[in-house]
Each structure stands twice: as C-alpha cells, then as structure tokens.
Design a protein around this motif. Sequence first.
Motif, PDB file in Angstrom:
ATOM      1  N   THR A 129      -9.395 -12.758   5.731  1.00 14.13           N
ATOM      2  CA  THR A 129      -7.942 -12.731   5.828  1.00 14.13           C
ATOM      3  C   THR A 129      -7.501 -11.295   6.045  1.00 14.13           C
ATOM      4  N   ALA A 130      -6.832 -11.027   7.144  1.00 16.61           N
ATOM      5  CA  ALA A 130      -6.377  -9.673   7.452  1.00 16.61           C
ATOM      6  C   ALA A 130      -5.185  -9.318   6.592  1.00 16.61           C
ATOM      7  N   VAL A 131      -5.135  -8.080   6.144  1.00 20.33           N
ATOM      8  CA  VAL A 131      -3.991  -7.549   5.411  1.00 20.33           C
ATOM      9  C   VAL A 131      -3.049  -6.937   6.431  1.00 20.33           C
TER      10      VAL A 131
ATOM     11  N   ASN B 200      -0.172  14.336   6.877  1.00 17.19           N
ATOM     12  CA  ASN B 200       0.453  13.130   7.414  1.00 17.19           C
ATOM     13  C   ASN B 200       0.483  12.068   6.325  1.00 17.19           C
ATOM     14  N   PRO B 201       1.675  11.644   5.865  1.00 14.47           N
ATOM     15  CA  PRO B 201       1.737  10.659   4.791  1.00 14.47           C
ATOM     16  C   PRO B 201       1.307   9.260   5.215  1.00 14.47           C
ATOM     17  N   ARG B 202       1.203   9.008   6.516  1.00 14.53           N
ATOM     18  CA  ARG B 202       0.794   7.684   6.989  1.00 14.53           C
ATOM     19  C   ARG B 202      -0.739   7.633   7.064  1.00 14.53           C
ATOM     20  N   ASN B 203      -1.332   7.799   5.911  1.00 15.42           N
ATOM     21  CA  ASN B 203      -2.779   7.903   5.803  1.00 15.42           C
ATOM     22  C   ASN B 203      -3.300   6.716   4.995  1.00 15.42           C
ATOM     23  N   TYR B 204      -3.918   5.770   5.675  1.00  6.50           N
ATOM     24  CA  TYR B 204      -4.430   4.567   5.028  1.00  6.50           C
ATOM     25  C   TYR B 204      -5.899   4.393   5.384  1.00  6.50           C
ATOM     26  N   THR B 205      -6.645   3.825   4.454  1.00  6.13           N
ATOM     27  CA  THR B 205      -8.025   3.437   4.730  1.00  6.13           C
ATOM     28  C   THR B 205      -8.165   1.941   4.534  1.00  6.13           C
TER      29      THR B 205
ATOM     30  N   VAL C 273     -18.831 -10.295   6.238  1.00  2.00           N
ATOM     31  CA  VAL C 273     -17.520  -9.804   5.821  1.00  2.00           C
ATOM     32  C   VAL C 273     -16.705 -10.988   5.311  1.00  2.00           C
ATOM     33  N   VAL C 274     -16.133 -10.872   4.111  1.00  2.03           N
ATOM     34  CA  VAL C 274     -15.357 -11.972   3.529  1.00  2.03           C
ATOM     35  C   VAL C 274     -13.893 -11.601   3.276  1.00  2.03           C
ATOM     36  N   GLY C 275     -13.581 -10.316   3.359  1.00  5.88           N
ATOM     37  CA  GLY C 275     -12.198  -9.923   3.094  1.00  5.88           C
ATOM     38  C   GLY C 275     -11.967  -8.480   3.472  1.00  5.88           C
ATOM     39  N   GLU C 276     -10.715  -8.058   3.348  1.00  2.74           N
ATOM     40  CA  GLU C 276     -10.377  -6.655   3.585  1.00  2.74           C
ATOM     41  C   GLU C 276      -9.326  -6.210   2.581  1.00  2.74           C
ATOM     42  N   GLN C 277      -9.225  -4.920   2.408  1.00  9.31           N
ATOM     43  CA  GLN C 277      -8.228  -4.317   1.527  1.00  9.31           C
ATOM     44  C   GLN C 277      -7.768  -3.014   2.160  1.00  9.31           C
TER      45      GLN C 277
ATOM     46  N   PRO D 206       0.799  -1.229   0.000  1.00 11.38           N
ATOM     47  CA  PRO D 206       0.000   0.000   0.000  1.00 11.38           C
ATOM     48  C   PRO D 206       0.832   1.279   0.000  1.00 11.38           C
ATOM     49  N   VAL D 207       2.052   1.205   0.513  1.00 10.26           N
ATOM     50  CA  VAL D 207       2.915   2.391   0.545  1.00 10.26           C
ATOM     51  C   VAL D 207       3.247   2.847  -0.870  1.00 10.26           C
ATOM     52  N   VAL D 208       3.405   1.895  -1.785  1.00 14.65           N
ATOM     53  CA  VAL D 208       3.740   2.235  -3.168  1.00 14.65           C
ATOM     54  C   VAL D 208       2.503   2.188  -4.065  1.00 14.65           C
TER      55      VAL D 208
END
Length: 636
Positions: free
Chosen positions: A633-635, A528-533, A434-438, A330-332
Amino acid sequence: MIIVLKKTATDAQKDFIRNFLKKQGFRVKEIVGKEETIIGAVGTARMDLRSVELLEGVASVVPISKPYKLASRELKPDDTIVQVGAVKIGGNRIVMIAGPCAVESREQMLSIGGAVREAGAVILRGGAFKPRSSPYAFQGLGEEGLKYLREAGDAYGMPVVSEIVSTTDVDMMKDYVHMFQIGARNMQNFELLKVVGKTGMPVLLKRGLSATIEEWLMAAEYLMSSGTDGVVLCERGIRTYERATRNTLDVSAIPVIQKLTHLPIIGDPSHATGIRDMVSPVSLAIVAAGASGLTVEVHDHPEKALSDGPQSLYPAQFEKLARDVQALAPVVGKSLERIPRILPSAMESPVDKRSPQGTSVVAYQGVPGAFSELAVYRSFNEDVSVLPSTTFRDVFEAVASGQAAYGVLPVENTLGGTINETLDLLNSYPSLTVVGEQQVRIIHHLIGLPGTRLEDIRKVYSHPQGLAQCVEYLRSHLPHAQAVSFFDTAGAVKFVGEQGDPTLAAIAGAPAASVYGLSVLAESIETNPRNYTRFYIVSREENADVYRSQSQVNRAAMVFSVNDRPGALFHVLEILSRNGLSMKKLESRPIPGKPWEYSFFVETELGEPGAFSVTLEQVREASMSLRVLGLFTAVH
C-alpha cells in the motif's frame, strides 16, 4: 507532590514510601521514566514535605503547582499513550475515529462501519444516548443502539466509543463500549465523571461549551482521581459570538494542552464547524496543530440523518480526508494509526533491550535513535522488539534467516534520490518481498553535550547525506568547524556522547539526542525542509499477508530485463500504459557479471481489478526476465 527516587532505591524502600503516603491519605502513582523513577502523591492531606524527603530512597520532593495534579506534565513529563482495544492514541500517531452522530439501525451501522474501516478509521463512533437541546428531537436508541454499534465494531475489528449521559447507565454500557465519551454538556457533571472514572476504562472527554482550558483539565482530574488513567481530551469548539459556524474551533488549545498535560488531545471538526464542506480543511488544521487524532461524523445518507446530517461527511469524503491526513502526517512527524498488526513470532535474537522480549522482531540499519528506527515504530505497534543492524545486508540476512520477522530499509530520499543498495539487495534475495512502505520527514538538529557553545565546536559528525543537507547552516553558523563523515546520523550522536568532548557535535534527529542524553543545540537546520525518506518494509512470503491485510494493496514493485534491440524498453512500458497502470518510478541498475547490461526497476499502480495480472503475463512475454519484488500500500 512529586517524590523523585534515588537510582539506588530498593524495592523494599519503594514499598515503604508508597505505604507511608497511602496511610497519610494520598493516592500514589509510580512513574518509571528514562532517567529516573518518581512517585506522584495526590490528595487533600497536608504534611511537611521534609518528612518525605527524610525517607530512605528519596532523592528530592517537588510540590505540583498546578491545581490538576495527575493530569499535569509536572507529574509525568512523557506523553501518555491511551490504549483503546487494539488501538493506541497519543505519541507519534494520528487516530481516525469515525461513524454516524447517532445509531439509527443495525443496517446503518454495518454499512457505515465497513465504509469508514476501509477508508482508514480505527475506532467506530455512534451515539446511543443523545442529549439534545430540544426535548422533541431524536434522543437515541439506548441499549439497542449500543448492541448495533458493538456488532458493527466487532464485525470490522474496531473498538467502539459512545457517549454516556447518566450515572445509572455505566454498568450497562461498559459491556458494550471500549471507551466512554463524556460530551460537552456533561464535562462538569462531576458525579458522572467520578462514576465513569471508577470503571478504569478509557474516556474521551470533550471540552465544555464555554469551558476554560483549566476547567477542562480539572474535569480530567476528576476522572483520573477516581481511577482511570486513559483520558483523551477532545477539542470540539467553544461558544462565542460568531454564528458563521456552529462553534468556534480553538485550535490554539491543542499546543497549549500539550504543554500543560501529558494526556493526548484530538479534535472534532464536525461539531466545531457544523458544516460538511468545512470539516476537511478544519481537520487538516487540527492535525497541523499537533493533535493525536480526529473524531469525524460520517453518514451514508446525511440528508436523511436523524441527528447532525449537515455536518456529516459522505463515506467518499471521509476516504479523501483520510488520504489527505496521511499525506500531511509526515510533515508534523507522525503517521496514520492502523489497527495494530499481529506479527508472527520470531526466533531468539539479540534484540534491543528497551523493547519487551518475546514479541516479534523488526530489523533496521543503524543504532537506536536512527530515522530508520523511527520508521519501524511508525509502521508497527510500539511494543515490537527491534534489531539494530550494522549494514543493509545485515537487515536482509536477519529477515531471510528468520532472526527478524520484518526489515525496514530506506529506498528513496526526496533530496538524495534512490538508495540503490536497497534495490540491489532486494533483487538478490528472492525469498524476501516488499509488503509495505513508510515515509519519514527528515528533520536534522545540531546535537552536542549539554552546555556546548557554537563557537567552541570544531568538528561536526554525520552521515554524508546529513552533512550535505545542512551545508548552508554549517557555512553560516559553523564556518570554523570541520564536517566529518560518519556511517550513520544516530551513530554520530552516540560517538559524540562517548567522547565527552564539547568541541564535537553531530547532525541527526531529535530521538537520537534523547537516547544518548545529549542536547539539541539548534533545531531544523536542514537547507531544504521538504526532506523525506521513503522506507520499504520487507518480509519472507509466509509473513507477507499478515502485514498486507491491514490496508488495501495498490502498488507493485518489479524488476525486469530486456533484449538488446531498439525499442525493447519502450515496448514493455507501453504495455503498462495500454493496461491503465500508472508508472510511479523507473530506475536502471547494472546486472552483476554482465558489463554494460542493465535491469529496470519499476513501481506501478495496480490499475483496475485484474489489470495487473494481465500486464504481468504480457511483460513476461516481452522481456528476458521478470520478478515481482512485492505488492504494498503506497503512502500518498
């Protein structure tokens, strides 16, 4: 040359142009882009470009300056996606190719194939013909080895790739492999390149021991001019004076290649280093540089390997590497490729017209170009049809009614916290699970009409979170502009485009700018560059196993309520601890219609085999109500 066609060009005019060029001795390739259609013409013939410009339907003719024509990004600005069996290489995915350096036995291939498939590999590699520096070294099992490789690939649902060293083996090998590999020593074996190219099959082309980037791309040109479009470049290190490693990894070649050509590039950390302990850190460097994948040598007993044992990872090491790559992806702006899921057919629906009809439908909240749409394409094959929806509830309704097979919804942001609406809706739709995450890294850009100057901007539109996450940039660079809340980041870009006003701008992701034809005025403006959803993937129960079967389920989401007595919540959480389930998230939510009463949302790891089932029974006894919202399955 590149022939840019007029938007009004008819099929008859296109056919005439193609036939005209072919009669002149050119190889012709039509490329349909987002904004225009072009025809690439490559060959040794010389002609006056004006004779082509005068043809009906032609807008302009541009010569290709690079010596590599078909491989040049001048010919094809968009990235090429190479299909290998059910796997796609290129774009926003990272592909893990793994297996032993050499096929040694049937048992070895079945053992290693199962291990790397479970860890995250999607293509199985193995050498049946081994070009070795010494004539006395193991040279491979030949066709027998290919049979073992293909058997293992079929057993675990993976396409296979193996190196070809002789033109006489092409017809035999193409029945066993899904992708040919041209090794470093044969990069400039032009007769081999021409014969392999004529098969039209995908080719993994490794860089020569001392080859320049241009020589490497010219080798790709040989393959493409002979008939294959599916060329994947592989940087495996070049020979220098340095002897601390087997080769010297030219990591800078990755962004250079991506600038010069539309072909995908992957890295080979095993040959680049020759040392097992260096493979993982170098792999992460390759991914960080922007590569579309890795090819890694893995052996269950590397100390006994007949070829390249010192650089081969143990299966456990490869599994850890795959988890590290998944965390870095996800960083790239990419995601780890999985074997594409076969989605169940969906009912007729008004899907996004950019996606092919007749395939499965995935719903998301927002408009084309939204971060949620990006999460869809990272979670599913790119030919999936998408259903943009106005609200989160609309997504749930689409999935519950069968209009969509799956829904993708944001559940948590690293800066903004939990998206409570998603949790509340999930709890109110008992037919969905819930079946997955991204995970998607949220990179905000300032977007406006082409030519817009910062000093002219008077209003900036975005979702309230987008505005809040870029507040420092707005204060420093646009103090004169008013921040205006909008329902969606991509929707704000669409609005600015529709207004056609250069005093307006929007904050959103780069895909939105591309979709609506606007320009990125400033990149990465988030404070803040550490921004993930983090996104949940939801479906009806009958579709759940299709998605879950692609990876090992390791996490559960559930909601429960407890009696109003001291220690009631503690008692339930203590059950999780006692059974070895590590809790990852805890949220309290008000119970509708019951003022000042709350339910509790929990995410937990599943623990040892059987532990989760035991825990559920104990939690059910200790609580007033309990519902498992999903297993996934957790990412990491």
